[in-house]
Design a protein around this motif. Structure first.
Motif, mmCIF file in Angstrom:
data_model
loop_
_atom_site.group_PDB
_atom_site.id
_atom_site.type_symbol
_atom_site.label_atom_id
_atom_site.label_comp_id
_atom_site.label_asym_id
_atom_site.label_seq_id
_atom_site.Cartn_x
_atom_site.Cartn_y
_atom_site.Cartn_z
ATOM 1 N N ARG A 79 -3.940 2.406 -0.052
ATOM 2 C CA ARG A 79 -4.960 2.927 -0.961
ATOM 3 C C ARG A 79 -5.909 3.873 -0.235
ATOM 4 O O ARG A 79 -6.328 4.877 -0.784
ATOM 5 C CB ARG A 79 -5.739 1.770 -1.588
ATOM 6 C CG ARG A 79 -4.877 1.107 -2.652
ATOM 7 C CD ARG A 79 -5.658 0.186 -3.525
ATOM 8 N NE ARG A 79 -4.909 -0.063 -4.747
ATOM 9 C CZ ARG A 79 -5.277 -0.928 -5.668
ATOM 10 N NH1 ARG A 79 -6.390 -1.629 -5.496
ATOM 11 N NH2 ARG A 79 -4.563 -1.074 -6.757
ATOM 12 N N SER A 80 -6.260 3.539 1.034
ATOM 13 C CA SER A 80 -7.125 4.432 1.786
ATOM 14 C C SER A 80 -6.418 5.786 2.009
ATOM 15 O O SER A 80 -7.003 6.867 1.827
ATOM 16 C CB SER A 80 -7.483 3.813 3.134
ATOM 17 O OG SER A 80 -8.190 2.618 2.922
ATOM 18 N N TYR A 137 -1.740 4.492 -6.715
ATOM 19 C CA TYR A 137 -2.979 3.724 -6.436
ATOM 20 C C TYR A 137 -3.083 2.526 -7.364
ATOM 21 O O TYR A 137 -3.481 1.448 -6.985
ATOM 22 C CB TYR A 137 -4.188 4.651 -6.629
ATOM 23 C CG TYR A 137 -5.466 4.083 -6.072
ATOM 24 C CD1 TYR A 137 -5.898 4.451 -4.788
ATOM 25 C CD2 TYR A 137 -6.233 3.184 -6.793
ATOM 26 C CE1 TYR A 137 -7.051 3.931 -4.264
ATOM 27 C CE2 TYR A 137 -7.395 2.650 -6.278
ATOM 28 C CZ TYR A 137 -7.801 3.036 -5.002
ATOM 29 O OH TYR A 137 -8.948 2.520 -4.470
ATOM 30 N N GLU B 614 -6.285 -4.331 -0.170
ATOM 31 C CA GLU B 614 -6.159 -4.151 -1.611
ATOM 32 C C GLU B 614 -6.926 -2.941 -2.109
ATOM 33 O O GLU B 614 -6.749 -2.534 -3.232
ATOM 34 C CB GLU B 614 -6.674 -5.400 -2.329
ATOM 35 C CG GLU B 614 -5.877 -6.663 -2.002
ATOM 36 C CD GLU B 614 -4.437 -6.548 -2.459
ATOM 37 O OE1 GLU B 614 -4.209 -5.924 -3.509
ATOM 38 O OE2 GLU B 614 -3.548 -7.067 -1.747
ATOM 39 N N ARG B 615 -7.885 -2.430 -1.312
ATOM 40 C CA ARG B 615 -8.697 -1.348 -1.870
ATOM 41 C C ARG B 615 -8.852 -0.249 -0.818
ATOM 42 O O ARG B 615 -8.631 -0.491 0.375
ATOM 43 C CB ARG B 615 -10.055 -1.895 -2.282
ATOM 44 C CG ARG B 615 -10.804 -2.535 -1.155
ATOM 45 C CD ARG B 615 -12.195 -2.946 -1.597
ATOM 46 N NE ARG B 615 -13.008 -3.167 -0.391
ATOM 47 C CZ ARG B 615 -13.071 -4.320 0.283
ATOM 48 N NH1 ARG B 615 -12.374 -5.357 -0.154
ATOM 49 N NH2 ARG B 615 -13.817 -4.426 1.347
ATOM 50 N N ALA B 616 -9.264 0.893 -1.294
ATOM 51 C CA ALA B 616 -9.534 1.998 -0.384
ATOM 52 C C ALA B 616 -10.865 1.739 0.264
ATOM 53 O O ALA B 616 -11.832 1.447 -0.426
ATOM 54 C CB ALA B 616 -9.609 3.293 -1.169
ATOM 55 N N SER B 617 -10.873 1.788 1.587
ATOM 56 C CA SER B 617 -12.143 1.513 2.219
ATOM 57 C C SER B 617 -12.569 2.730 3.028
ATOM 58 O O SER B 617 -11.734 3.423 3.626
ATOM 59 C CB SER B 617 -12.019 0.288 3.116
ATOM 60 O OG SER B 617 -11.761 0.674 4.428
ATOM 61 N N ASP B 620 -11.475 2.612 6.541
ATOM 62 C CA ASP B 620 -10.083 3.009 6.781
ATOM 63 C C ASP B 620 -9.939 4.530 6.736
ATOM 64 O O ASP B 620 -9.280 5.128 7.608
ATOM 65 C CB ASP B 620 -9.180 2.367 5.718
ATOM 66 C CG ASP B 620 -8.993 0.882 6.005
ATOM 67 O OD1 ASP B 620 -9.404 0.446 7.115
ATOM 68 O OD2 ASP B 620 -8.449 0.158 5.139
#
Lengths: 158, 764
Positions: A79-80, A137, B614-617, B620
């Motif tokens: 996702r990043s 995503y 699980e998520r865009a950080s 990262d």
């Protein structure tokens, strides 16, 4: 309809799109890394980035593309990576649209230096890729290397 | 003062004539005569009786009266001659008013009134209180005793009273008054005499009465003396028999009766108590006969309601009733201390055969009263003595019990403190030996399954212990228990071995033995030396039982205590183990806590990492950009085709600039070559007319083809600067590098050219 929805939201589709995007970015970055001077010229031709930053951007951006593409392929920090991919695609689209309105006689510079001039097709192509990134995503969940590593650790909790 | 003859005293009466003097002498003689007569009278009445005729005679009056009143008593005396009885009554009735008029109270003190007052003629007649026909009234001079007046009727001659006659009358009245005083004195003396006589007579009577009373007193005194003696003698005796004998003797002495008896039936006693003083042989036997009781009861019932009840007595002198009684009874008296008791006093005939008077009967009653009180006291005394004896007995009993209780108390105290069996036995044995005053003793306890008995020995030889521990003694005790059988001591009970039982096998000193059983499998025996079984009283046996009960309870307690002590030790050991286990558990728990904490941390980390997947950080993203940047920079550094990160041109001294107008002029004059430094596409789109396209990418090729042939001092004017690339300066730099010294850039570039309206061209 239901079936279509299921198909449209399928994680498998998402996996395919992810791999495609990953490959796309890796391949795109290859030329740019190898022909950095040309790429710098391409960036300059858009006339959006100031002179002093153009070279730096030409050096760094292909590596960002390469890293993101590899991460998407490997399924690590998907996702990043997707967020970065999306941001770059948006940036490209905006730059193309701006130069289309300027009527600048430039080529895309996306894959290699000798390309057709930018056109609305280029914009559409970028938007499609952006939609793919959004799909990944949202729905992608298969073959994530980092999840595979972390999953057993998380199972301790149970 | 003159010397001739007697001169009349001034103010005094005139000298009297001789005739008058002669008459006065005559009057005085008459008066003297009358006075002599009056002295004879003893009472006022006699006096008046003598006086009236003597007064009437010389005056020649036919009627007269005298009224007298005693001042003290107010009694009036009227004597009249010739006036008649009616006049007398009238005077008597009106005397009070009359004297009030003529002798007003207090008036007698005035000297004028001391002289006789005279009323004459009309004055006398006018007074209605005076009788009819009163011609003259002369009042008596007031004296202490009497007041009075003399009234005169008319003279026989009918003449009025002459002055001389009036004077005579006054003298007469004075004489009467004097005589009256004398009479009164006489009367007083006579009265005194009378009263003395009367008193004398009364005294004589009193004397006679006192003589009589003295006789009575003597008798009473005798009786009282008798009673006093009786009370003295009776109070000295305290048992009823002595009392009866003494009482009988006193009665006989008092009444001089040679024979007599007293019988007393008391409630709650079978036979009578008897005192007899009679030579007749069968009297005492008859009195003791049970049938005599019936005779006495008959006597009581014959009296009906008069029969004596509580501390009362009754004298009976009825010969018929007395005939039944033994001996020759002349007088009998019934008496009763209370309704349940009956007594009879019988007296034989008195010496001289006199009857019993009323007084004497009363004396008998009094004597009996004394006797009864004494009998009652004796009875109470006996009761008290008996109670005293009882009390003494009980006291002794209590003392004994108290001693036993004290022994038990001591035993309880001493035994309760002791918790091991040997000491218990020794203490109990010592207490028993002391309490029973034995020469010595022992206690032995044989428990089933234990070879050695528990033994305690007190004051006996040293060998005893060994003998008791032997099989012979054990068998002997078992035999004794077996012999007792079912009647033997149960658990926590004791039983003395019956006296006379043969104590084979036991030490020879054993004189008395008591079996006891602390529990079902233990046989105990206490043996005493110096006290035989028979010598143990019931109380002592009970004491022994109690002491043994104490011993057994305490033995039981000691056993329990030992068990508890053992259990306690066990418990302590287990406690120790538990404590160790607990410590281990505690440390394990701490360790588990640490592990738990570590696990939590790991899990937290995993959870955090997983969540980050699980998520865009931003981190990262930053990491990716950073890594990429580092890689890019490293690669660019090592890549032969690498580029400058910031173009060198940016920092180099810019070439000189030429204005649009100058450039146009020089170009038009052929003195300068205008170079378009932009890429071909831009050139193709629009460029300054006459300018040569020299893009940097094709520099060598285009320069070689078009410009290398130009003379080295050719003026190059380069344009094509954009926001993103200083094409003009870069190309100018290259041109300098290839040997052209005259290179400049166009000031304002294509935009300034276009703004100046100078010609443009498009296409290649």
């Amino acid at each position: 309809m239901d079936r279509f929805t299921r198909l449209a939201t399928s994680p498998l589709l998402s996996l395919a799109l992810r791999l495609y995007l990953g490959g796309l970015f890796v391949s795109a970055s290859m030329y740019k890394i190898n022909y950095v001077a040309e790429f710098a010229a391409a960036i300059a031709s858009y006339q959006i980035v100031p002179y002093v930053l153009v070279n730096l951007m030409a050096v760094v951006m292909p590596w960002v593309e390469l890293t993101c593409g590899l991460l998407l392929l490997a399924g690590v920090r998907v996702r990043s990576a997707l967020a970065l991919v999306g941001a770059m695609l948006t940036m490209f689209t905006v730059a193309i649209v701006v130069n289309l309105f300027r009527g600048a006689p430039i080529s895309c510079g996306c894959f290699h230096s000798l390309e057709d001039p930018i056109s609305w097709w280029s914009v559409a192509r970028d938007l499609i890729w952006l939609a793919m990134a959004a799909h990944v995503y949202r729905y992608d969940r298969y073959l994530h290397l980092d999840r595979m590593v972390f999953k057993p650790l998380k199972d301790i909790e149970a | 003062m003159s010397g001739d003859g007697p001169e009349p005293v001034p103010g005094g009466p005139p000298p009297l004539p001789a005739e008058t003097l002669a008459r006065k002498v005559e009057q005085l003689q008459t008066l003297c005569g009358i006075a002599q007569q009056l002295v004879r009278a003893d009472t006022p009445g006699e006096l008046l009786d003598i006086f009236l005729p003597m007064a009437m005679e010389p005056l020649g009056v036919a009627a007269a009266y005298v009224a007298l009143c005693e001042r003290d008593t107010g009694a009036c005396l009227v004597t009249e001659r010739g006036f008649g009885a009616a006049a007398k009554e009238r005077l008597t009735a009106g005397s009070e008013a009359l004297f009030a008029t003529y002798f007003p109270a207090g008036g007698e003190t005035s000297p004028a009134q001391l002289a006789p007052r005279v009323l004459l003629g009309e004055e006398a007649a006018a007074e209605p209180l005076f009788p009819q026909g009163t011609k003259a009234v002369v009042t008596l001079p007031p004296s202490e005793g009497f007041i009075g007046l003399l009234g005169l009727g008319a003279k026989r001659s009918g003449e009025a009273f002459a002055k001389a006659e009036i004077e005579f009358l006054q003298g007469l009245v004075r004489g009467l008054a004097t005589a009256l005083s004398r009479t009164r004195a006489l009367i007083t003396v006579s009265r005194l005499n009378d009263s003395l006589t009367a008193q004398n007579m009364r005294l004589e009577q009193t004397l006679a009465t006192m003589e009589q009373a003295r006789g009575e007193l003597d008798r009473r005194s005798f009786q009282l003396q008798t009673l006093y003696a009786a009370s003295n003698e009776l109070s000295a005796a305290i048992d009823s028999e002595t009392l009866l004998v003494t009482g009988l003797r006193l009665v006989q002495e008092a009444f001089a009766a040679p024979t007599g008896f007293i019988v007393f039936f008391d409630a709650g006693r079978s036979g009578p108590e008897v005192a007899v003083s009679d030579p007749a042989p069968d009297v005492e036997r008859r009195l003791a006969d049970p049938r005599f009781r019936a005779a006495v009861d008959r006597l009581f019932s014959a009296q009906g309601g008069r029969a004596p009840l509580n501390m009362e007595s009754l004298v009976v002198a009825d010969a018929e009733l007395l005939a039944d009684l033994p001996g020759n009874v002349a007088c009998a008296a019934l008496f009763a201390l209370d309704p349940g008791s009956r007594g009879l006093l019988g007296l034989g005939p008195r010496e001289g055969g006199a009857d019993f008077t009323r007084d004497e009967r009363r004396l008998i009653a009094s004597l009996l009263a004394y006797l009864m009180v004494s009998l009652d006291n004796a009875r109470r005394y006996e009761t008290i003595s008996q109670l005293n004896e009882d009390l003494g007995r009980r006291n002794q009993e209590l003392n004994r019990r108290s001693f036993q209780l004290k022994t038990l108390y001591d035993a309880g105290n001493e035994l309760s403190g002791v918790l091991d069996s040997d000491s218990l036995l020794a203490t109990a044995l010592r207490l028993v030996v002391e309490a029973f005053e034995a020469a010595g003793g022992y206690i032995v306890l044989y428990a089933d399954g234990e070879a050695a008995p528990l033994v305690a020995v007190n004051r006996l030889g040293a060998g005893i212990e060994g003998r008791l521990a032997g099989a012979e003694a054990r068998a002997a005790v078992a035999r004794l228990f077996a012999a007792a059988g079912e009647h033997g001591p149960g658990t926590m009970e004791s039983q003395p071995v019956a006296a006379g039982t043969v104590l084979d096998g036991l030490p020879g000193e054993t004189a008395a033995a008591v079996l006891f059983a602390p529990d079902t499998h233990t046989r105990g025996l206490i043996g005493l030396a110096g006290r035989s079984a028979a010598s143990l009283s019931r109380e002592e046996q009970r004491l022994m039982a109690s002491l043994l009960a104490y011993l057994m309870v305490n033995l039981d307690n000691a056993g329990r205590f030992e068990t508890i002590a053992r259990l306690n030790t066990d418990l302590e050991r287990r406690n120790e183990e538990l404590k160790r286990t607990l410590d281990e558990l505690t440390s394990a728990k701490v360790e588990i806590g640490h592990l738990q904490l570590a696990k939590e941390r790991v899990l937290d980390a995993v959870r955090g990492g997983f969540a980050r997947l699980e998520r865009a950080s931003l981190a990262d993203v930053g990491l990716i950009v950073f890594v990429s940047t580092v890689l890019a920079l490293l690669f660019n550094l090592t890549n032969p085709a690498g580029i400058e990160l910031v173009p060198r041109v940016f920092f180099a001294t810019p070439p000189p600039e030429v204005s649009v107008a100058a450039a146009r002029a020089q170009s038009a004059a052929g003195k300068a070559v205008i170079v378009d430094a932009r890429p071909a596409e831009f050139y193709a789109q629009e460029h300054i007319a006459g300018a040569d396209n020299l893009p940097l990418t094709l520099f060598d090729f285009v320069y070689g083809m078009k410009l290398a042939s130009l003379p080295p001092d050719t003026q190059f004017i380069v344009y094509g600067r954009t926001f993103s690339r200083y094409w003009d300066r870069e190309v100018a730099e290259r041109l300098k590098q290839v040997g052209n010294g005259n290179v400049a850039t166009l000031d304002g570039g294509l935009a300034a050219w276009k703004a100046a309206g100078l010609p443009l061209a498009e296409g290649q």
